[in-house]
Design a protein around this motif. Structure first.
Motif, PDB file in Angstrom:
ATOM      1  N   GLU A   1       4.519  -2.956 -10.190  1.00  0.00           N
ATOM      2  CA  GLU A   1       3.415  -2.069 -10.594  1.00  0.00           C
ATOM      3  C   GLU A   1       2.388  -2.850 -11.408  1.00  0.00           C
ATOM      4  O   GLU A   1       1.177  -2.713 -11.202  1.00  0.00           O
ATOM      5  N   VAL A   2       2.881  -3.671 -12.327  1.00  0.00           N
ATOM      6  CA  VAL A   2       1.983  -4.462 -13.178  1.00  0.00           C
ATOM      7  C   VAL A   2       1.262  -5.513 -12.345  1.00  0.00           C
ATOM      8  O   VAL A   2       0.043  -5.707 -12.478  1.00  0.00           O
ATOM      9  N   ALA A   3       2.000  -6.193 -11.454  1.00  0.00           N
ATOM     10  CA  ALA A   3       1.399  -7.246 -10.636  1.00  0.00           C
ATOM     11  C   ALA A   3       0.310  -6.695  -9.721  1.00  0.00           C
ATOM     12  O   ALA A   3      -0.707  -7.357  -9.473  1.00  0.00           O
ATOM     13  N   LEU A   4       0.511  -5.477  -9.225  1.00  0.00           N
ATOM     14  CA  LEU A   4      -0.481  -4.843  -8.343  1.00  0.00           C
ATOM     15  C   LEU A   4      -1.528  -4.053  -9.126  1.00  0.00           C
ATOM     16  O   LEU A   4      -2.354  -3.363  -8.540  1.00  0.00           O
ATOM     17  N   ARG A   5      -1.439  -4.146 -10.460  1.00  0.00           N
ATOM     18  CA  ARG A   5      -2.381  -3.461 -11.361  1.00  0.00           C
ATOM     19  C   ARG A   5      -2.329  -1.942 -11.191  1.00  0.00           C
ATOM     20  O   ARG A   5      -3.349  -1.252 -11.271  1.00  0.00           O
ATOM     21  N   LEU A   6      -1.125  -1.428 -10.942  1.00  0.00           N
ATOM     22  CA  LEU A   6      -0.927   0.015 -10.885  1.00  0.00           C
ATOM     23  C   LEU A   6      -0.580   0.574 -12.249  1.00  0.00           C
ATOM     24  O   LEU A   6      -0.683   1.776 -12.479  1.00  0.00           O
ATOM     25  N   SER A   7      -0.140  -0.290 -13.161  1.00  0.00           N
ATOM     26  CA  SER A   7       0.163   0.118 -14.528  1.00  0.00           C
ATOM     27  C   SER A   7      -0.039  -1.081 -15.440  1.00  0.00           C
ATOM     28  O   SER A   7      -0.120  -2.225 -14.985  1.00  0.00           O
ATOM     29  N   GLU A   8      -0.104  -0.796 -16.744  1.00  0.00           N
ATOM     30  CA  GLU A   8      -0.318  -1.851 -17.732  1.00  0.00           C
ATOM     31  C   GLU A   8       1.021  -2.459 -18.155  1.00  0.00           C
ATOM     32  O   GLU A   8       2.045  -1.772 -18.161  1.00  0.00           O
ATOM     33  N   PRO A   9       1.014  -3.748 -18.515  1.00  0.00           N
ATOM     34  CA  PRO A   9       2.258  -4.357 -19.026  1.00  0.00           C
ATOM     35  C   PRO A   9       2.714  -3.658 -20.294  1.00  0.00           C
ATOM     36  O   PRO A   9       1.902  -3.091 -21.027  1.00  0.00           O
ATOM     37  N   ALA A  10       4.016  -3.674 -20.564  1.00  0.00           N
ATOM     38  CA  ALA A  10       4.554  -3.057 -21.772  1.00  0.00           C
ATOM     39  C   ALA A  10       3.921  -3.706 -23.001  1.00  0.00           C
ATOM     40  O   ALA A  10       3.796  -4.923 -23.085  1.00  0.00           O
ATOM     41  N   GLY A  11       3.495  -2.855 -23.945  1.00  0.00           N
ATOM     42  CA  GLY A  11       2.903  -3.366 -25.172  1.00  0.00           C
ATOM     43  C   GLY A  11       1.420  -3.632 -25.075  1.00  0.00           C
ATOM     44  O   GLY A  11       0.803  -4.049 -26.033  1.00  0.00           O
ATOM     45  N   GLU A  12       0.817  -3.379 -23.880  1.00  0.00           N
ATOM     46  CA  GLU A  12      -0.615  -3.595 -23.719  1.00  0.00           C
ATOM     47  C   GLU A  12      -1.280  -2.316 -23.259  1.00  0.00           C
ATOM     48  O   GLU A  12      -1.960  -2.260 -22.240  1.00  0.00           O
TER      49      GLU A  12
ATOM     50  N   LEU B   1       0.830  -1.206   0.000  1.00  0.00           N
ATOM     51  CA  LEU B   1       0.000   0.000   0.000  1.00  0.00           C
ATOM     52  C   LEU B   1       0.864   1.255   0.000  1.00  0.00           C
ATOM     53  O   LEU B   1       0.545   2.243  -0.672  1.00  0.00           O
ATOM     54  N   THR B   2       1.974   1.224   0.736  1.00  0.00           N
ATOM     55  CA  THR B   2       2.908   2.350   0.710  1.00  0.00           C
ATOM     56  C   THR B   2       3.494   2.524  -0.684  1.00  0.00           C
ATOM     57  O   THR B   2       3.625   3.644  -1.187  1.00  0.00           O
ATOM     58  N   PHE B   3       3.837   1.402  -1.327  1.00  0.00           N
ATOM     59  CA  PHE B   3       4.350   1.461  -2.695  1.00  0.00           C
ATOM     60  C   PHE B   3       3.288   2.013  -3.648  1.00  0.00           C
ATOM     61  O   PHE B   3       3.593   2.821  -4.540  1.00  0.00           O
ATOM     62  N   ALA B   4       2.038   1.584  -3.479  1.00  0.00           N
ATOM     63  CA  ALA B   4       0.951   2.105  -4.322  1.00  0.00           C
ATOM     64  C   ALA B   4       0.777   3.604  -4.118  1.00  0.00           C
ATOM     65  O   ALA B   4       0.516   4.354  -5.070  1.00  0.00           O
ATOM     66  N   HIS B   5       0.941   4.056  -2.887  1.00  0.00           N
ATOM     67  CA  HIS B   5       0.809   5.487  -2.580  1.00  0.00           C
ATOM     68  C   HIS B   5       1.895   6.302  -3.279  1.00  0.00           C
ATOM     69  O   HIS B   5       1.615   7.288  -3.966  1.00  0.00           O
ATOM     70  N   ILE B   6       3.141   5.876  -3.123  1.00  0.00           N
ATOM     71  CA  ILE B   6       4.239   6.629  -3.720  1.00  0.00           C
ATOM     72  C   ILE B   6       4.181   6.563  -5.250  1.00  0.00           C
ATOM     73  O   ILE B   6       4.512   7.536  -5.940  1.00  0.00           O
ATOM     74  N   THR B   7       3.700   5.436  -5.789  1.00  0.00           N
ATOM     75  CA  THR B   7       3.558   5.300  -7.239  1.00  0.00           C
ATOM     76  C   THR B   7       2.460   6.214  -7.766  1.00  0.00           C
ATOM     77  O   THR B   7       2.623   6.884  -8.785  1.00  0.00           O
ATOM     78  N   ALA B   8       1.323   6.257  -7.069  1.00  0.00           N
ATOM     79  CA  ALA B   8       0.219   7.121  -7.493  1.00  0.00           C
ATOM     80  C   ALA B   8       0.618   8.591  -7.416  1.00  0.00           C
ATOM     81  O   ALA B   8       0.279   9.389  -8.300  1.00  0.00           O
ATOM     82  N   LEU B   9       1.352   8.961  -6.366  1.00  0.00           N
ATOM     83  CA  LEU B   9       1.792  10.353  -6.228  1.00  0.00           C
ATOM     84  C   LEU B   9       2.745  10.721  -7.356  1.00  0.00           C
ATOM     85  O   LEU B   9       2.660  11.818  -7.928  1.00  0.00           O
ATOM     86  N   ASP B  10       3.636   9.801  -7.695  1.00  0.00           N
ATOM     87  CA  ASP B  10       4.566  10.052  -8.802  1.00  0.00           C
ATOM     88  C   ASP B  10       3.821  10.157 -10.124  1.00  0.00           C
ATOM     89  O   ASP B  10       4.117  11.032 -10.948  1.00  0.00           O
ATOM     90  N   ARG B  11       2.847   9.285 -10.354  1.00  0.00           N
ATOM     91  CA  ARG B  11       2.109   9.312 -11.611  1.00  0.00           C
ATOM     92  C   ARG B  11       1.283  10.592 -11.746  1.00  0.00           C
ATOM     93  O   ARG B  11       1.084  11.087 -12.847  1.00  0.00           O
ATOM     94  N   ARG B  12       0.818  11.113 -10.636  1.00  0.00           N
ATOM     95  CA  ARG B  12       0.018  12.342 -10.704  1.00  0.00           C
ATOM     96  C   ARG B  12       0.886  13.582 -10.896  1.00  0.00           C
ATOM     97  O   ARG B  12       0.548  14.474 -11.659  1.00  0.00           O
ATOM     98  N   PHE B  13       2.040  13.637 -10.217  1.00  0.00           N
ATOM     99  CA  PHE B  13       2.858  14.846 -10.247  1.00  0.00           C
ATOM    100  C   PHE B  13       4.253  14.625 -10.824  1.00  0.00           C
ATOM    101  O   PHE B  13       5.071  15.542 -10.820  1.00  0.00           O
ATOM    102  N   ALA B  14       4.540  13.401 -11.323  1.00  0.00           N
ATOM    103  CA  ALA B  14       5.822  13.080 -11.962  1.00  0.00           C
ATOM    104  C   ALA B  14       7.004  13.551 -11.113  1.00  0.00           C
ATOM    105  O   ALA B  14       7.823  14.352 -11.535  1.00  0.00           O
ATOM    106  N   LEU B  15       7.118  12.995  -9.914  1.00  0.00           N
ATOM    107  CA  LEU B  15       8.169  13.400  -8.985  1.00  0.00           C
ATOM    108  C   LEU B  15       9.445  12.581  -9.138  1.00  0.00           C
ATOM    109  O   LEU B  15      10.498  12.977  -8.631  1.00  0.00           O
ATOM    110  N   LEU B  16       9.364  11.431  -9.810  1.00  0.00           N
ATOM    111  CA  LEU B  16      10.515  10.539  -9.928  1.00  0.00           C
ATOM    112  C   LEU B  16      10.889  10.339 -11.388  1.00  0.00           C
ATOM    113  O   LEU B  16      10.025  10.334 -12.264  1.00  0.00           O
TER     114      LEU B  16
END
Length: 285
Positions: free
Chosen positions: A254-265, A227-242
């Motif tokens: 990210e893909v396993a937790l469904r936070l992003s799509e696999p490459a090419g999909e 959940l902490t990883f999902a939080h930091i990932t969502a914050l980065d995706r919203r404001f591009a901090l990393l």
């Protein structure tokens, strides 16, 4: 001291002023705390069984002459618990109408610092200069430390994490950087400060996955880490901090937790930083 005095004293130690820090900040952090706590009572597969089974398979492969490689225990299906839906996490980090951008970044930076610090504290006894001579992440990534003058040095993981937590604590306690008093403004370079803090906290998260996920799973804290990883990932995706090169080591998670799509999909290439919608003038603008 009367109960009224105690209440006043307790309030004065918190964020005394500012739109977010006076009210919304405490509310947002309460929501984060409740959401993080909600993961603890989840009923799922026994982490001990999954960890033990996986380790037995890894040892068997070694005996049979196959390289163990990077096992990535955190990608095992039975240990991918994360009870907060991705949609809710995106809403959690989205800048609310009427709130200052810097105030919003400050609130989430504080929340991330608290949770990363707590998670590392639970396994810090397993992180020693002997067991973790390098500050490592998944896929063989190592993180050298850069001091204030830019000098690069290779240090053990516990010392690196201590530097991260000390630097972050000093930063958030600096009134000139994280202002709490009336009429004090955020510095012009505040976003840059947040970027550095978030990047360092991401390194600690990456090390927890690479070196201490087994201990966290046995303590049944792996869902909190996800959940902490999902939080930091969502914050980065919203404001591009990393930078993309920082986050690529955990792209498979990210893909396993469904936070992003696999490459090419349908996955999108990393985009440049999006300018946030700020609803009031900022001194740092």
């Amino acid at each position: 001291m009367t109960s009224g005095d105690e209440s006043a004293s307790s309030t004065s130690r918190r964020w005394p002023v500012g739109i977010l820090r006076r009210s919304g900040g405490r509310a947002a952090r309460r929501v984060l705390h409740v959401q993080y706590q909600a993961v603890a009572g989840s009923a799922a597969a026994d982490p001990d069984d999954t960890v033990s089974c996986f380790c037995r398979k890894a040892r068997r492969k070694e005996r049979e002459g196959e390289g163990a490689g990077d096992p990535k225990l955190y990608l095992q299906e039975a240990l991918l618990e994360r009870k907060l839906p991705d949609l809710d996490m995106r809403q959690l980090v989205d800048l609310p109408h009427g709130l200052d951008y810097n105030e919003w970044l400050a609130s989430h930076t504080l929340a991330l610092f608290e949770h990363v610090n707590l998670l590392y504290g639970t396994v810090s006894e397993f992180c020693t200069a002997v067991s973790c001579p390098d500050m490592s992440g998944p896929a063989g990534r190592t993180y050298p430390w850069y001091d204030e003058r830019g000098k690069k040095s290779r240090i053990a993981a516990p010392q690196y994490v201590d530097y991260v937590m000390t630097h972050t604590q000093k930063t958030i306690n600096d009134e000139a950087v994280f202002p709490t008093k009336y009429a004090n403004e955020f510095p012009a370079q505040f976003e840059g400060v947040v970027r550095r803090v978030v990047r360092l906290l991401y390194h600690v998260v990456a090390h927890l996955y690479a070196a201490h996920f087994r201990e966290l799973a046995r303590l049944r804290l792996h869902a909190h880490l996800h959940l902490t990883f999902a939080h930091i990932t969502a914050l980065d995706r919203r404001f591009a901090l990393l930078d993309h090169k920082e986050t690529e080591v955990l792209r498979d998670l990210e893909v396993a937790l469904r936070l992003s799509e696999p490459a090419g999909e349908g996955a999108e290439e990393p985009s440049p930083r999006r300018s946030p919608v700020v609803t009031q003038p900022l001194a740092s603008a």
